[in-house]
Design a protein around this motif. Structure first.
Motif, PDB file in Angstrom:
ATOM      1  N   GLN A   4       0.860  -1.292   0.063  1.00  0.00           N
ATOM      2  CA  GLN A   4       0.086  -0.048   0.071  1.00  0.00           C
ATOM      3  C   GLN A   4       0.819   1.385   0.299  1.00  0.00           C
ATOM      4  N   SER A   5       0.572   2.156  -0.889  1.00  0.00           N
ATOM      5  CA  SER A   5       1.100   3.490  -0.801  1.00  0.00           C
ATOM      6  C   SER A   5       0.139   4.385  -0.450  1.00  0.00           C
ATOM      7  N   TYR A   6       0.321   5.455   0.650  1.00  0.00           N
ATOM      8  CA  TYR A   6      -0.405   6.476   1.065  1.00  0.00           C
ATOM      9  C   TYR A   6      -0.165   7.706   0.524  1.00  0.00           C
ATOM     10  N   THR A   7      -1.181   8.118  -0.271  1.00  0.00           N
ATOM     11  CA  THR A   7      -0.738   9.440  -1.052  1.00  0.00           C
ATOM     12  C   THR A   7      -1.562  10.464  -0.526  1.00  0.00           C
ATOM     13  N   GLY A   8      -1.743  11.586  -1.160  1.00  0.00           N
ATOM     14  CA  GLY A   8      -2.501  12.520  -0.654  1.00  0.00           C
ATOM     15  C   GLY A   8      -3.966  12.555  -0.807  1.00  0.00           C
ATOM     16  N   THR A   9      -4.431  11.773  -2.070  1.00  0.00           N
ATOM     17  CA  THR A   9      -5.773  11.630  -2.163  1.00  0.00           C
ATOM     18  C   THR A   9      -6.420  10.321  -2.050  1.00  0.00           C
ATOM     19  N   GLY A  10      -5.517   9.410  -1.254  1.00  0.00           N
ATOM     20  CA  GLY A  10      -6.215   8.148  -1.024  1.00  0.00           C
ATOM     21  C   GLY A  10      -5.082   6.931  -0.860  1.00  0.00           C
ATOM     22  N   VAL A  11      -5.429   5.865  -0.978  1.00  0.00           N
ATOM     23  CA  VAL A  11      -4.367   4.570  -1.091  1.00  0.00           C
ATOM     24  C   VAL A  11      -4.534   4.053  -2.203  1.00  0.00           C
ATOM     25  N   VAL A  12      -3.417   3.676  -2.761  1.00  0.00           N
ATOM     26  CA  VAL A  12      -3.144   2.891  -4.036  1.00  0.00           C
ATOM     27  C   VAL A  12      -2.526   1.577  -3.451  1.00  0.00           C
ATOM     28  N   SER A  13      -3.055   0.360  -4.189  1.00  0.00           N
ATOM     29  CA  SER A  13      -2.509  -0.911  -3.768  1.00  0.00           C
ATOM     30  C   SER A  13      -2.026  -1.587  -4.756  1.00  0.00           C
ATOM     31  N   LYS A  14      -1.077  -2.709  -4.401  1.00  0.00           N
ATOM     32  CA  LYS A  14      -0.591  -3.454  -5.519  1.00  0.00           C
ATOM     33  C   LYS A  14      -0.571  -4.804  -4.733  1.00  0.00           C
ATOM     34  N   TYR A  15      -0.791  -5.916  -5.265  1.00  0.00           N
ATOM     35  CA  TYR A  15      -1.140  -7.457  -4.539  1.00  0.00           C
ATOM     36  C   TYR A  15       0.106  -8.266  -5.274  1.00  0.00           C
ATOM     37  N   VAL A  16       0.488  -9.064  -4.608  1.00  0.00           N
ATOM     38  CA  VAL A  16       1.450 -10.021  -4.977  1.00  0.00           C
ATOM     39  C   VAL A  16       0.900 -11.496  -4.584  1.00  0.00           C
ATOM     40  N   ASN A  17       0.810 -12.412  -5.460  1.00  0.00           N
ATOM     41  CA  ASN A  17       0.274 -13.919  -4.880  1.00  0.00           C
ATOM     42  C   ASN A  17       1.658 -14.809  -4.800  1.00  0.00           C
ATOM     43  N   LEU A  18       1.806 -15.161  -3.605  1.00  0.00           N
ATOM     44  CA  LEU A  18       3.075 -16.028  -3.449  1.00  0.00           C
ATOM     45  C   LEU A  18       2.489 -17.422  -3.364  1.00  0.00           C
ATOM     46  N   HIS A  19       3.464 -18.248  -4.237  1.00  0.00           N
ATOM     47  CA  HIS A  19       3.053 -19.542  -4.484  1.00  0.00           C
ATOM     48  C   HIS A  19       4.455 -20.618  -4.070  1.00  0.00           C
ATOM     49  N   VAL A  20       4.321 -20.942  -2.941  1.00  0.00           N
ATOM     50  CA  VAL A  20       5.432 -21.861  -2.442  1.00  0.00           C
ATOM     51  C   VAL A  20       4.869 -23.447  -2.755  1.00  0.00           C
ATOM     52  N   SER A  21       5.999 -24.049  -3.499  1.00  0.00           N
ATOM     53  CA  SER A  21       5.717 -25.463  -3.722  1.00  0.00           C
ATOM     54  C   SER A  21       6.938 -26.274  -2.978  1.00  0.00           C
ATOM     55  N   LYS A  22       6.783 -27.348  -2.894  1.00  0.00           N
ATOM     56  CA  LYS A  22       7.726 -28.259  -2.102  1.00  0.00           C
ATOM     57  C   LYS A  22       7.802 -29.454  -3.476  1.00  0.00           C
ATOM     58  N   PRO A  23       9.129 -29.496  -3.972  1.00  0.00           N
ATOM     59  CA  PRO A  23       9.616 -30.395  -4.967  1.00  0.00           C
ATOM     60  C   PRO A  23       9.525 -31.840  -4.076  1.00  0.00           C
ATOM     61  N   ARG A  24       9.419 -32.694  -5.161  1.00  0.00           N
ATOM     62  CA  ARG A  24       9.389 -34.191  -4.613  1.00  0.00           C
ATOM     63  C   ARG A  24      10.511 -34.958  -5.486  1.00  0.00           C
ATOM     64  N   ALA A  25      11.160 -35.867  -4.555  1.00  0.00           N
ATOM     65  CA  ALA A  25      12.307 -36.607  -5.264  1.00  0.00           C
ATOM     66  C   ALA A  25      11.675 -38.090  -5.723  1.00  0.00           C
ATOM     67  N   THR A  26      12.195 -38.559  -6.653  1.00  0.00           N
ATOM     68  CA  THR A  26      11.755 -39.736  -7.205  1.00  0.00           C
ATOM     69  C   THR A  26      13.088 -40.916  -7.481  1.00  0.00           C
ATOM     70  N   ILE A  27      12.763 -41.888  -7.115  1.00  0.00           N
ATOM     71  CA  ILE A  27      13.833 -43.132  -7.469  1.00  0.00           C
ATOM     72  C   ILE A  27      13.590 -43.908  -8.888  1.00  0.00           C
ATOM     73  N   HIS A  28      14.366 -43.898  -9.658  1.00  0.00           N
ATOM     74  CA  HIS A  28      14.170 -44.495 -10.922  1.00  0.00           C
ATOM     75  C   HIS A  28      13.919 -46.171 -10.514  1.00  0.00           C
ATOM     76  N   GLY A  29      13.112 -46.683 -11.313  1.00  0.00           N
ATOM     77  CA  GLY A  29      12.850 -48.209 -11.138  1.00  0.00           C
ATOM     78  C   GLY A  29      11.667 -48.461 -10.280  1.00  0.00           C
ATOM     79  N   PRO A  30      11.386 -49.830 -10.101  1.00  0.00           N
ATOM     80  CA  PRO A  30      10.320 -50.318  -9.401  1.00  0.00           C
ATOM     81  C   PRO A  30      10.521 -49.821  -7.548  1.00  0.00           C
ATOM     82  N   THR A  31       9.396 -50.104  -7.062  1.00  0.00           N
ATOM     83  CA  THR A  31       9.646 -49.651  -5.603  1.00  0.00           C
ATOM     84  C   THR A  31      10.044 -50.892  -4.904  1.00  0.00           C
ATOM     85  N   GLU A  32      10.300 -52.013  -5.379  1.00  0.00           N
ATOM     86  CA  GLU A  32      11.123 -52.990  -4.734  1.00  0.00           C
ATOM     87  C   GLU A  32      12.137 -53.688  -5.845  1.00  0.00           C
ATOM     88  N   LEU A  33      13.377 -53.662  -5.227  1.00  0.00           N
ATOM     89  CA  LEU A  33      14.159 -54.068  -6.172  1.00  0.00           C
ATOM     90  C   LEU A  33      14.853 -55.553  -5.353  1.00  0.00           C
TER      91      LEU A  33
END
Length: 300
Positions: free
Chosen positions: A141-170
């Protein structure tokens, strides 16, 4: 005596002519470097990803980062006039908490920091060590002489996944070399831990049969675990644990040659025999014939 005085002044003059200019240059360099630090742009290394200066109200910007990274939430407001003091605040919309006003912080969360150089248009909010709980919308938010001006930021946080090649049983034979490959997409962790159950594996010991090799390929990380001359006791659950990434695991079964044959023999002996079926057929036939004979006799 005069000779000694003459020699002294020659040495002193040479010393002054050599040392003083060096001291002056050092002082000048020090002052200039201090001036550079004082006037440094706090967002110089991320300016290429910041949006252009926009005078419109209620603009929306999307920022995507991984868990553990540093997020930069951009916000730019031009000065209205040289006499007007621009006041900018960052607000977390999830709980309406005021994070910062100007360059002052109003939160105990030390991960938040405003990057702003006096006189500049940038009010970038820096968030270190982001977590999934930081997902959401942030308002600048920016407070100006005539009012308030706003800018919005959408933060997207993701958690990567690890994968092991091949079958789940070896399944492998004792004495073989086993290689497990773990891949982490869209993340570059500085290191990757490998575990067998709760035991951490490493290759610090040259005599160790376990060898870990991790390298970054473009936008992904590839880590491989090699088990030399696998033993029966190496059987277990092997996990790939990079920091700030969901882990992956695989079950490894190491069998001996005679044990594998025994398993095969047990499997073969467990096949159903045809003899019970034949005996059941004979018994059923005998029962039907006796029932028919009983009915004929009863009918008489």
């Amino acid at each position: 005596m005069l000779r000694h005085h003459h020699t002294f002044w020659l040495v002193a003059t040479a010393f002054i002519s050599l040392v003083l200019p060096s001291v002056a240059r050092f002082k000048k360099q020090h002052e200039s470097s201090g001036e550079v630090v004082a006037n440094a742009d706090p967002v110089w290394n991320i300016r290429h990803v910041l949006p252009p200066l926009d005078l419109q109200n209620n603009t929306v910007t999307d920022v995507k980062v991984n868990v553990g990274d540093v997020a930069y939430l951009p916000c730019r407001f031009p000065k209205i006039s040289t006499t007007h003091q621009l006041e900018v605040s960052w607000i977390r919309r999830s709980d309406w908490h005021i994070l910062t006003t100007g360059t002052y912080s109003y939160t105990t969360d030390v991960r938040f920091n405003v990057l702003h150089k006096e006189g500049s248009d940038d009010w970038t909010l820096q968030l270190k060590y982001v977590d999934t709980r930081d997902n959401g919308t942030y308002e600048c938010q920016s407070y100006t002489g005539t009012g308030v001006v706003s800018k919005y930021v959408n933060l997207h946080v993701s958690k990567p996944r690890a994968t092991i090649h091949g079958p789940t049983e070896l399944h492998v034979q004792e004495g073989e070399t086993v290689t497990l490959v773990c891949v982490i997409q869209q993340s570059k962790p500085p290191f990757v831990f490998w575990y067998n159950g709760i035991d951490l594996l490493n290759n610090e010991d040259e005599r160790s049969r376990f060898y870990v090799d991790t390298e970054v390929e473009g936008g992904k990380t590839r880590s491989s675990l090699t088990i030399k001359e696998a033993r029966y006791t190496d059987s277990g659950n092997y996990s790939c644990l990079p920091p700030h990434v969901d882990s992956a695991s695989v079950m490894v079964y190491v069998t001996k040659g005679d044990e594998a044959a025994a398993v095969y023999r047990r499997g073969a002996s467990s096949r159903p025999s045809l003899k019970p079926s034949i005996a059941s057929f004979i018994f059923l036939t005998f029962f039907v014939l006796n029932t028919v004979n009983f009915s004929i006799l009863w009918g008489r």
